[in-house]
Write an enzyme that holds these catalytic residues in place. Sequence first.
Site, PDB file in Angstrom:
ATOM      1  CB  ALA A 136      -1.169   0.096   1.145  1.00 37.52           C
TER       2      ALA A 136
ATOM      3  N   GLY B 129       1.169  -5.098   0.821  1.00 31.80           N
ATOM      4  CA  GLY B 129       0.069  -5.694  -0.497  1.00 31.80           C
ATOM      5  C   GLY B 129       0.988  -6.495  -1.451  1.00 31.80           C
TER       6      GLY B 129
ATOM      7  CD  GLU C  83      -1.417  -9.015   2.486  1.00 36.64           C
ATOM      8  OE1 GLU C  83      -2.030  -8.680   1.913  1.00 36.64           O
ATOM      9  OE2 GLU C  83      -0.917  -9.581   3.330  1.00 36.64           O
TER      10      GLU C  83
ATOM     11  CD  GLU D 184       2.033  -5.921   5.803  1.00 31.19           C
ATOM     12  OE1 GLU D 184       2.844  -7.103   5.864  1.00 31.19           O
ATOM     13  OE2 GLU D 184       1.387  -6.419   5.039  1.00 31.19           O
TER      14      GLU D 184
END
Lengths: 224, 268
Positions: free
Chosen positions: B71, B126, B129, B149
């Site tokens: 992100a 992200g 992911e 994270e």
Amino acid sequence: MPSLATRHEGHVLVIEMQRPLLKNALSRALQHELVSAWQELEGNDDLWIAVLHGVGGVFSVGHDVPELARGEGDEADPEPVTGLFPLELSRPVIAAVEGPCYGLGFELALACDLRIAAEGARFGFPDQHLFTSHKVASVLLPHMASLGIGLDLLFTGKTLDARRAEEVRLVNKIVPEGQALAEGVAAARDMAQRFGSAEAFQKQAIWGFPGLPLSTALNLARRM
Amino acid sequence: MTTETAPAEVLLLRREGPVLIATMNRPERMNALGGGLPEALNEAWFDFKDDPSLRVMIVTGAGDRAFCAGADLRQNDERARALGAESAQALLDADAYRGIRPSFNGNNFGLWKPVIAAINGWCLAGGCELAMGCDLRVIEEQAQIGLPEVKRGMGAKQTTHKLYFLTPLSLGLEIVWTGDTLIAQTAYQLGLVNEVVPKGKSVERALELAQQVCRYPNTYLQYHKLRVFQSIGLPVDYALALQQRDLPHQSSEFREGLQASLGHWPPK
């Protein structure tokens, strides 16, 4: 002429696929003979475990493609014979793999409980023109290796050598070339001696665990 | 081969026959998911899904630094301030953000066509992911992958569920809870990625794999992807008993393939 031979070594049933010229291709006849071998294993109280092997330095290259191509009726059907995979048995089966272990032969090895591979063994679905369904591998590969390894093997026709197969948890042990059968039989004899009966392996109960919610698995285990 | 550019140019789309190559193009922000990129990825995903002439998609990052750094935290902070929230975490929790997560962040059950991640650099949070949401992963030798994270006080939230189908549980927990990134070779050894390639070669290799995938008829690919995704997380005996329609050997291509197979049988 039979394409499969069985022999008893103590409580171990040794099963050998014997079509060396055709790399132990799983003809319809050979598939039926394998089903009979599983019945022999299950029907004999003195047999507790089996080792499956292919002669000629090959486990099996899978479907008998020439038979499929010329076959009619049953022999033209690429769906495996009912009962081919030893998953429903109460006895464990060890696959002792030398050389190519491909296609339906690879699925057969995956459906065994343990895999001993010789250096030089290779695993996968390399025939990218044979559009059959790998029903068993699609389910077992994500459980045994991982989702990504399973999809790779199914989608790219890539094969894995013994080392990589061991690294991604598809093979339990690697042995020198030519030693798979001897090591497989030794392991089976050892297991038979330790467990002392077919029931003691609790194969069906153990196979029932993967994929269960943990709480359900724990409840089941308490009753075992 | 035609070259076209997505409206915002944050996602470059290129076709190579039946293969769609989507390049995340915010190299100055390590291809972070912001600035319209998640929306563009979503749109490309749906276009790919619905276009019968496209059969495999490759996702990669522009530049030689990053695949995707996750992100866009700087943008999130700006937006969070605008919304009156105190941190990016609040924004991550905000409903407004949820709708723009890339669709193939693991949620690709409705898509039977294979998606390949060509991981050309940092593949974090992200971005990791996103890569795990793809079906296959090719990683360059200098790249690192991970879920850092935790080191920023934010839990990995989106599709870490996919992680647990890619590695054994204990390794997945280690990755999520330590936040340590993995070098390419380690990711390969764990089975988290499929191949390691030299620097700069991930797209080339992904394209080769895509072309191999394209040798199969749609029925073959569809059958196996559905079977794999339907069966994960089910008890093995239940999954094995699942029946599916449209078996590959019932396709019109089966007999033709059999003849081709005869030409090089038995396999070496």
